[in-house]
Design an enzyme around this catalytic site. Structure first.
Site, PDB file in Angstrom:
ATOM      1  CB  THR A 197     -18.483  -6.675 -33.433  1.00  0.00           C
ATOM      2  OG1 THR A 197     -17.103  -6.567 -33.820  1.00  0.00           O
ATOM      3  CG2 THR A 197     -18.743  -8.078 -32.929  1.00  0.00           C
ATOM      4  N   GLY A 198     -18.299  -4.334 -35.520  1.00  0.00           N
ATOM      5  CA  GLY A 198     -18.201  -2.893 -35.756  1.00  0.00           C
ATOM      6  C   GLY A 198     -19.270  -2.389 -36.705  1.00  0.00           C
ATOM      7  CB  CYS A 199     -20.589  -3.749 -39.889  1.00  0.00           C
ATOM      8  SG  CYS A 199     -19.036  -3.994 -40.765  1.00  0.00           S
TER       9      CYS A 199
END
Length: 251
Positions: A197-199
């Protein structure tokens, strides 16, 4: 240019859920051209990280120079950086790019809990925050970096992500050097398949900025893309699986 050129500086995830693989997917799905400088090779799946092999700093810089000198760059996304030496060298090279937007996702720990940055590397993150347009830490990362005050300290913007919080609502806060700019509140999506999700969010924002979008608009579109991807996660693996790819996404 007819297409935004996005340089991704990050590690490879052999399981395809996060890292360079997730970055390329997000940039491509949002209409950009993805280029890569791989900082580390990981043996990784939905259960954890089984091995990490950092790419030598000189090779990371060589990949960057190859892309910059020929194809050009409209925005940069930095993820897993590999080592303190690489962090400092990357910061020095990128400082010469002028006004190119730089999104720094200060990756410290994988979704599975595996550590991806040692203390020296985290200390070197200051060099990257100094040149970043936006830093995108989750709650634990923000605490390790010094809290929302890093926006004023480094003259950058911080997207304080609320995914690691508790409760039915998720709040992401955009903080600038002068304080809160805006925030976004949405119902939390209940799924274990949050790997990458962060990437994906950081690469989505970089793509928007490379396409000429304003910062808040780029964040809003990237958030919508991540939420759409979470709702169609295919449920792969026995742990934190990858998100889906929302074909035909429009925000």
């Amino acid at each position: 240019m007819s297409i935004a050129r996005i340089l991704i500086i990050a590690g490879s995830d052999s399981g395809g859920g996060a890292g360079i693989q997730a970055d390329i997917k997000a940039v491509t799905m949002l209409g950009g051209h993805a280029m890569t400088a791989i900082t580390a090779i990981t043996a990784q799946n939905t259960l954890g990280v089984q091995g990490v092999h950092p790419v030598p700093t000189d090779m990371v810089l060589a990949q960057m120079r190859s892309c910059i000198s020929d194809i050009g760059v409209d925005a940069v996304k930095i993820g897993m950086i590999g080592s303190a030496d690489t962090a400092m060298a990357v910061a020095e090279l990128l400082s010469g790019l002028g006004n190119v937007p730089i999104i720094f996702d200060p990756v410290m720990v994988a979704t599975s809990g595996s550590v991806l940055a040692d203390a020296a590397t985290i200390a070197a993150f200051e060099q990257l925050m100094t040149i970043a347009t936006l830093v995108t830490p989750n709650i634990p990362e923000l605490g390790a970096l010094g809290g929302e005050g890093i926006a004023a300290r480094f003259g950058t913007h911080v997207l304080a992500k609320g995914g690691h919080g508790v409760g039915a609502l998720l709040v992401d806060r955009l903080v600038g050097p002068q304080g809160l700019v805006t925030d976004w509140t949405d119902p939390r999506i209940d799924t274990p398949h949050t790997h990458g999700t962060g990437c994906t969010l950081a690469s989505g924002i970089a793509t928007g900025l490379g396409q000429g979008m304003m910062l808040t608009a780029a964040i809003a579109r990237a958030r919508a893309y991540v939420r759409a991807a979470l709702t169609i996660a295919p449920g792969l693996g026995g742990g934190h699986g990858p998100m889906g790819a929302p074909l035909g996404f429009h925000a």
